[in-house]
Structure formats: C-alpha cells, structure tokens
Design an enzyme around this catalytic site. Sequence first.
Site, PDB file in Angstrom:
ATOM      1  N   GLU A   1     -14.093 -38.036   4.942  1.00 13.04           N
ATOM      2  CA  GLU A   1     -14.635 -36.712   5.267  1.00 13.04           C
ATOM      3  C   GLU A   1     -14.271 -36.226   6.667  1.00 13.04           C
ATOM      4  OE1 GLU A   1     -18.631 -35.856   3.599  1.00 13.04           O
ATOM      5  OE2 GLU A   1     -18.944 -34.635   5.360  1.00 13.04           O
TER       6      GLU A   1
ATOM      7  N   HIS B   1     -30.343 -30.661   1.041  1.00 15.81           N
ATOM      8  CA  HIS B   1     -30.918 -31.843   1.712  1.00 15.81           C
ATOM      9  C   HIS B   1     -32.159 -31.454   2.518  1.00 15.81           C
ATOM     10  CE1 HIS B   1     -27.055 -34.552   1.575  1.00 15.81           C
ATOM     11  NE2 HIS B   1     -27.701 -34.508   0.427  1.00 15.81           N
TER      12      HIS B   1
ATOM     13  N   LYS C   1     -19.281 -43.189  -1.060  1.00 16.25           N
ATOM     14  CA  LYS C   1     -20.412 -42.926  -0.146  1.00 16.25           C
ATOM     15  C   LYS C   1     -21.601 -43.753  -0.614  1.00 16.25           C
ATOM     16  CE  LYS C   1     -19.730 -38.354   1.920  1.00 16.25           C
ATOM     17  NZ  LYS C   1     -20.245 -36.965   2.073  1.00 16.25           N
TER      18      LYS C   1
ATOM     19  N   ASN D   1     -19.784 -30.974  -0.290  1.00 13.18           N
ATOM     20  CA  ASN D   1     -21.141 -30.804   0.224  1.00 13.18           C
ATOM     21  C   ASN D   1     -21.658 -29.374  -0.017  1.00 13.18           C
ATOM     22  OD1 ASN D   1     -23.037 -31.988   2.883  1.00 13.18           O
ATOM     23  ND2 ASN D   1     -21.987 -33.389   1.515  1.00 13.18           N
TER      24      ASN D   1
ATOM     25  N   LYS E   1     -13.121 -34.902  -8.204  1.00 12.67           N
ATOM     26  CA  LYS E   1     -13.632 -35.702  -7.077  1.00 12.67           C
ATOM     27  C   LYS E   1     -12.578 -36.715  -6.632  1.00 12.67           C
ATOM     28  CE  LYS E   1     -17.335 -37.910  -4.797  1.00 12.67           C
ATOM     29  NZ  LYS E   1     -18.762 -38.141  -4.642  1.00 12.67           N
TER      30      LYS E   1
ATOM     31  N   HIS F   1     -32.391 -34.420  -6.598  1.00 13.38           N
ATOM     32  CA  HIS F   1     -31.219 -34.064  -5.790  1.00 13.38           C
ATOM     33  C   HIS F   1     -30.464 -32.882  -6.417  1.00 13.38           C
ATOM     34  CE1 HIS F   1     -27.750 -34.439  -3.189  1.00 13.38           C
ATOM     35  NE2 HIS F   1     -26.965 -34.541  -4.255  1.00 13.38           N
TER      36      HIS F   1
ATOM     37  N   HIS G   1     -25.374 -28.551  -0.141  1.00 14.38           N
ATOM     38  CA  HIS G   1     -26.120 -29.748   0.262  1.00 14.38           C
ATOM     39  C   HIS G   1     -26.830 -29.599   1.610  1.00 14.38           C
ATOM     40  CE1 HIS G   1     -24.021 -31.501  -3.105  1.00 14.38           C
ATOM     41  NE2 HIS G   1     -24.613 -32.668  -2.924  1.00 14.38           N
TER      42      HIS G   1
ATOM     43  N   GLU H   1     -24.087 -30.670 -10.039  1.00 12.76           N
ATOM     44  CA  GLU H   1     -22.876 -31.172  -9.359  1.00 12.76           C
ATOM     45  C   GLU H   1     -21.625 -30.829 -10.182  1.00 12.76           C
ATOM     46  OE1 GLU H   1     -23.252 -32.307  -6.325  1.00 12.76           O
ATOM     47  OE2 GLU H   1     -24.815 -33.853  -6.155  1.00 12.76           O
TER      48      GLU H   1
ATOM     49  N   ARG I   1     -12.929 -33.209   2.216  1.00 13.19           N
ATOM     50  CA  ARG I   1     -14.041 -33.835   1.478  1.00 13.19           C
ATOM     51  C   ARG I   1     -15.370 -33.119   1.722  1.00 13.19           C
ATOM     52  NH1 ARG I   1     -15.533 -40.118   0.026  1.00 13.19           N
ATOM     53  NH2 ARG I   1     -17.428 -39.537  -1.088  1.00 13.19           N
TER      54      ARG I   1
ATOM     55  N   ARG J   1     -21.259 -59.342   5.185  1.00 15.68           N
ATOM     56  CA  ARG J   1     -20.257 -58.400   5.734  1.00 15.68           C
ATOM     57  C   ARG J   1     -19.308 -57.820   4.677  1.00 15.68           C
ATOM     58  NH1 ARG J   1     -20.007 -62.475   9.775  1.00 15.68           N
ATOM     59  NH2 ARG J   1     -21.474 -61.988  11.428  1.00 15.68           N
TER      60      ARG J   1
HETATM   61  N1  NAD Z   1     -22.767 -41.302  -3.165  1.00 14.68           N
HETATM   62  C1  NAD Z   1     -22.507 -40.061  -3.523  1.00 14.68           C
HETATM   63  O1  NAD Z   1     -21.372 -39.556  -3.418  1.00 14.68           O
HETATM   64  C2  NAD Z   1     -23.600 -39.236  -4.121  1.00 14.68           C
HETATM   65  C3  NAD Z   1     -23.291 -38.070  -4.826  1.00 14.68           C
HETATM   66  C4  NAD Z   1     -24.335 -37.352  -5.400  1.00 14.68           C
HETATM   67  C5  NAD Z   1     -25.630 -37.812  -5.311  1.00 14.68           C
HETATM   68  N2  NAD Z   1     -25.894 -38.963  -4.639  1.00 14.68           N
HETATM   69  C6  NAD Z   1     -27.260 -39.495  -4.585  1.00 14.68           C
HETATM   70  O2  NAD Z   1     -27.610 -39.832  -5.922  1.00 14.68           O
HETATM   71  C7  NAD Z   1     -29.019 -39.744  -6.063  1.00 14.68           C
HETATM   72  C8  NAD Z   1     -29.360 -38.963  -7.305  1.00 14.68           C
HETATM   73  O3  NAD Z   1     -28.831 -39.642  -8.416  1.00 14.68           O
HETATM   74  P1  NAD Z   1     -29.412 -39.405  -9.884  1.00 14.68           P
HETATM   75  O4  NAD Z   1     -29.534 -37.957 -10.130  1.00 14.68           O
HETATM   76  O5  NAD Z   1     -28.609 -40.241 -10.792  1.00 14.68           O
HETATM   77  O6  NAD Z   1     -30.906 -39.920  -9.738  1.00 14.68           O
HETATM   78  P2  NAD Z   1     -31.588 -41.338 -10.062  1.00 14.68           P
HETATM   79  O7  NAD Z   1     -30.700 -42.432  -9.700  1.00 14.68           O
HETATM   80  O8  NAD Z   1     -32.945 -41.282  -9.434  1.00 14.68           O
HETATM   81  O9  NAD Z   1     -31.746 -41.309 -11.639  1.00 14.68           O
HETATM   82  C9  NAD Z   1     -32.521 -40.297 -12.223  1.00 14.68           C
HETATM   83  C10 NAD Z   1     -33.593 -40.870 -13.174  1.00 14.68           C
HETATM   84  O10 NAD Z   1     -32.982 -41.212 -14.417  1.00 14.68           O
HETATM   85  C11 NAD Z   1     -33.319 -42.554 -14.761  1.00 14.68           C
HETATM   86  N3  NAD Z   1     -32.203 -43.033 -15.565  1.00 14.68           N
HETATM   87  C12 NAD Z   1     -30.987 -43.424 -15.132  1.00 14.68           C
HETATM   88  N4  NAD Z   1     -30.171 -43.623 -16.166  1.00 14.68           N
HETATM   89  C13 NAD Z   1     -30.892 -43.405 -17.280  1.00 14.68           C
HETATM   90  C14 NAD Z   1     -30.591 -43.453 -18.653  1.00 14.68           C
HETATM   91  N5  NAD Z   1     -29.354 -43.683 -19.092  1.00 14.68           N
HETATM   92  N6  NAD Z   1     -31.580 -43.191 -19.530  1.00 14.68           N
HETATM   93  C15 NAD Z   1     -32.825 -42.878 -19.083  1.00 14.68           C
HETATM   94  N7  NAD Z   1     -33.169 -42.784 -17.799  1.00 14.68           N
HETATM   95  C16 NAD Z   1     -32.196 -43.044 -16.897  1.00 14.68           C
HETATM   96  C17 NAD Z   1     -33.543 -43.218 -13.442  1.00 14.68           C
HETATM   97  O11 NAD Z   1     -34.317 -44.383 -13.586  1.00 14.68           O
HETATM   98  C18 NAD Z   1     -34.277 -42.115 -12.678  1.00 14.68           C
HETATM   99  O12 NAD Z   1     -35.621 -42.078 -13.056  1.00 14.68           O
HETATM  100  C19 NAD Z   1     -29.536 -39.122  -4.785  1.00 14.68           C
HETATM  101  O13 NAD Z   1     -30.090 -40.101  -3.958  1.00 14.68           O
HETATM  102  C20 NAD Z   1     -28.299 -38.526  -4.152  1.00 14.68           C
HETATM  103  O14 NAD Z   1     -28.421 -38.444  -2.758  1.00 14.68           O
HETATM  104  C21 NAD Z   1     -24.906 -39.673  -4.046  1.00 14.68           C
HETATM  105  O1  LIG Z   2     -18.947 -37.440  -2.088  1.00 17.78           O
HETATM  106  C1  LIG Z   2     -19.193 -36.572  -1.248  1.00 17.78           C
HETATM  107  O2  LIG Z   2     -18.519 -36.471  -0.219  1.00 17.78           O
HETATM  108  C2  LIG Z   2     -20.304 -35.635  -1.436  1.00 17.78           C
HETATM  109  O3  LIG Z   2     -20.644 -34.885  -0.534  1.00 17.78           O
HETATM  110  C3  LIG Z   2     -20.990 -35.646  -2.761  1.00 17.78           C
HETATM  111  C4  LIG Z   2     -22.419 -35.145  -2.720  1.00 17.78           C
HETATM  112  O4  LIG Z   2     -22.704 -34.642  -4.017  1.00 17.78           O
HETATM  113  C5  LIG Z   2     -23.444 -36.236  -2.444  1.00 17.78           C
HETATM  114  O5  LIG Z   2     -24.746 -35.736  -2.615  1.00 17.78           O
HETATM  115  C6  LIG Z   2     -23.311 -36.970  -1.132  1.00 17.78           C
HETATM  116  O6  LIG Z   2     -24.162 -38.091  -1.115  1.00 17.78           O
HETATM  117  C7  LIG Z   2     -23.710 -36.136   0.046  1.00 17.78           C
HETATM  118  O7  LIG Z   2     -23.194 -36.751   1.159  1.00 17.78           O
HETATM  119  P1  LIG Z   2     -23.796 -36.610   2.601  1.00 17.78           P
HETATM  120  O8  LIG Z   2     -22.716 -37.164   3.460  1.00 17.78           O
HETATM  121  O9  LIG Z   2     -24.072 -35.163   2.856  1.00 17.78           O
HETATM  122  O10 LIG Z   2     -25.054 -37.405   2.622  1.00 17.78           O
HETATM  123 ZN    ZN Z   3     -24.849 -34.285  -4.227  1.00 15.73          ZN
END
Ligand code: NAD
Ligand SMILES: O=C(O)C(=O)C[C@@H](O)[C@H](O)[C@H](O)COP(=O)(O)O
Ligand code: ZN
Length: 366
Positions: free
Chosen positions: A234, A249, A140, A242, A224, A262, A245, A182, A238, A118
């Site tokens: 959100e 998405h 998130k 998006n 951010k 992404h 997105h 981004e 916030r 939890r």
């Molecule tokens: N939580 C949020 O607010 C938020 C915001 C934006 C995106 N996201 C999510 O994040 C994800 C995309 O993240 P991403 O673009 O980092 O992709 P990812 O995590 O898939 O990483 C991209 C690639 O780079 C590799 N990699 C990572 N670090 C490395 C390094 N230093 N050197 C070499 N290779 C490396 C990884 O293994 C992978 O193959 C999506 O799922 C998206 O939905 C979430």
């Molecule tokens: O942090 C946020 O809020 C964002 O929307 C950042 C986005 O870049 C990110 O891809 C986020 O995961 C999208 O959120 P979602 O709620 O649309 O899934």
């Molecule tokens: Zn994003």
Amino acid sequence: MQTLKVDLGERSYPIHIGEGLLDQPELLAPHIHGRQVAIISNETVAPLYLERLTRSLAQFSVVSVVLPDGEAFKNWETLQLIFDGLLTARHDRRTTVIALGGGVIGDMAGFAAACYQRGVDFIQIPTTLLSQVDSSVGGKTGINHPLGKNMVGAFYQPNVVLIDTASLKTLPARELSAGLAEVIKYGLICDEPFLTWLEDNVDALRALDQTALTYAIERSCAAKAAVVGADEKETGVRATLNLGHTFGHAIETHMGYGVWLHGEAVAAGTVMALEMSARLGWISEQERDRGIRLFQRAGLPVIPPEEMTEADFLEHMAIDKKVIDGRLRLVLLRRMGEAVVTDDYPKEVLQATLGADYRALAQLKG
Ligand SMILES: NC(=O)c1ccc[n+]([C@@H]2O[C@H](COP(=O)([O-])OP(=O)(O)OC[C@H]3O[C@@H](n4cnc5c(N)ncnc54)[C@H](O)[C@@H]3O)[C@@H](O)[C@H]2O)c1
Ligand SMILES: O=C(O)C(=O)C[C@@H](O)[C@H](O)[C@H](O)COP(=O)(O)O
Ligand SMILES: [Zn+2]
C-alpha cells in the site's frame, strides 16, 4: 474449479475457487511443509466445517483452536488464545496455521502466523462471502485497538487460499449482504462493467445462485489480486481498496466493534465517498444515486448512524492509516470505475459531506 494467482515473486500463491473444495486435501497438502497443522476457527464455524477439514488433513498432526465469535474479539486477549494453543501442543517452526472462518478469523490467524516463532506457514480457508472476495487475499492481517480498526498488524501472505463456495449455503443473509459491499467496491473503484453485471445479478446473488456467486467471487479476487500484485504494501494503488473505509472504520470504532458489521459500515461509508465525489463534481448526482440504489438492493445500509456527529467522524478519521503528516488522504471516485487517493480537496467539502442529509438521499432511492 478455477485457479487464480497472486503474483508476488517468491511469495506468489494460488487462489482455488470451487464447490466442495474443503474435501480436496490434495489442494492443501503441497503447501504444508511440516507434520504439524493448527486450524484456527470460531464457535460458529467449527461445528459446521472443522470436522470435515480435520478429516481431510488426516495425514498430518492436527490441533484446533476455537475462538469466541465476533468482531469484538479481534483483539490481543483472543490472539493470545492462539499462541496458548500452539505452545500447549508444542508446535514448532514448521507448523502450518490454517484460518477456517470469516475475515475476523483470517486476520487474527494470519497475524498469529506472522508472529509465532517469528513466522510460520499460513493458509486461508475463508467461509464468508466477504472473506472469499476480499480479506483472504492480499496479506493484510491484524487486530483492532479500542481507538481504531486494524491498528496493529502485519503484511503476511498465505501459501494458498482455498475458497469452497458451498460454505456460503450456511451463511446468514445479513452476512451475505455485508460481503456484497466489498464486491460492489470493486465495480466502483476499477471495473465499471462489473457494476452493470451486479445490477443485473444482485437478486441472484442474494438468492445464493451458485453460478452467480462463483462468478462474483472470481471477478472480485481477480481485481484484488491485480491490485495487490502491483502494490503489496500500500504505497500507491492498493489504497483504492480502502474506498468507503475511512468513513466506515469511523462508524465501526465509534459504534463499538460488531454493532455495525464491517461490510455494513463500508456500504454507508462508500455512500459518503460517493456524495463527496459528487460534491466535487467528479461524478454526477445520477451516478451517486446509481451506487446508493445498488447498495440498497444488496440489503445494505446507506445512512450513517444518526448519533454520529461531524466531530465524531473527524476524530476517528484523524488516525486513519492513510493520514500522512496530519493530512487525511481519502479514496474518492474520479469517475464510476476509477478511484483516486487524494488529500487535495477543500475542507468545506468534507464538512458538507459529513453533514449531508443521507436520509433524504436514501428515501429518494427507496
Ligand atoms: N485483511 C483484509 O484485507 C480484510 C478485508 C476486508 C475485511 N477485513 C476484516 O474482516 C472482518 C470481517 O469479516 P467477515 O465479514 O467475514 O466477518 P466475520 O469473520 O465476523 O464472519 C461473519 C459471521 O459469519 C459467521 N460465519 C463465518 N462463516 C460462516 C459460514 N460459512 N456459515 C455460517 N456462519 C459463518 C462468523 O462466525 C461470524 O459470526 C473485519 O474484521 C474486517 O476488518 C479484512
Ligand atoms: O486489502 C486492502 O488493502 C484493503 O483495504 C481491503 C479492505 O476491504 C479491508 O477492510 C482492509 O482490512 C482495510 O485495511 P486497513 O489498512 O484500512 O485497515
Ligand atoms: Zn473492507
């Protein structure tokens, strides 16, 4: 080193940004409250950075869970591997989960930390540009569902975000470009002068100039942190994060997770948002083209997938998380540097946006 703060009352936390921070355990230790630590990474990042991080945490009892790499693995089955690792090593409620990797690892490790017994402590160590400028900040977390991106998850803030800018030296060029999508987003939604800076520095960023990268990361994280500090869950501003997105998405889900990165889907999706904003008369065609040109210079796609029909987009967009009572809210640009979230647009303008000739727009700029 530069330190920013995400201001969320008792859940506030620092973002440390600098070169070589992976070797500075004193930045992590104050945020680890028990003896146990679980590092979550993947098959690509672990060989590069896991040993170094484990060494710098020598005073703790450390286990690691190494997941398969890729967006296609951001799902229940892979999440279960994290719980398997934690339980096998008998981690208790005082364990600290550390995400070492890109956004996929950060989102999954964070969700696992939110759920395990939890809720246990969580630390983000993002290693892609995208995760350093966006996903590691704001809490998130979650996984994908076959029907939609990030459809299952939780808001769960980390205790600290540690950004070692040197980790970008091993990042493939395609992934660096994905992160720039981004970064450009912040300029478009809330920081027009940053767009001008990006136009002047996009080549330096792609050439891994550390000074330029550090500046872009700091400015993005500051943007951010301000938005998240004002609206953690959100309910308002916030949602502007998006931008692009809702369309993006749809592309990721339709094409199969991981086919379009992404950041690539966000770039093409943001071009669609720019086109719609221009069709509504909120920005000029010249301003729309300015955005398209910057994405192109960042090495990003600006044309949505040829095989996606208007109906495909509408079907995926209908379950976007911004839908309220069946009405789709979109993030659009009122002007360059100012985003709005609105459901007040003629349906025909959305239809025209989905049917627009993006190939022609891209050729004009290219
Ligand atoms: N939580 C949020 O607010 C938020 C915001 C934006 C995106 N996201 C999510 O994040 C994800 C995309 O993240 P991403 O673009 O980092 O992709 P990812 O995590 O898939 O990483 C991209 C690639 O780079 C590799 N990699 C990572 N670090 C490395 C390094 N230093 N050197 C070499 N290779 C490396 C990884 O293994 C992978 O193959 C999506 O799922 C998206 O939905 C979430
Ligand atoms: O942090 C946020 O809020 C964002 O929307 C950042 C986005 O870049 C990110 O891809 C986020 O995961 C999208 O959120 P979602 O709620 O649309 O899934
Ligand atoms: Zn994003």
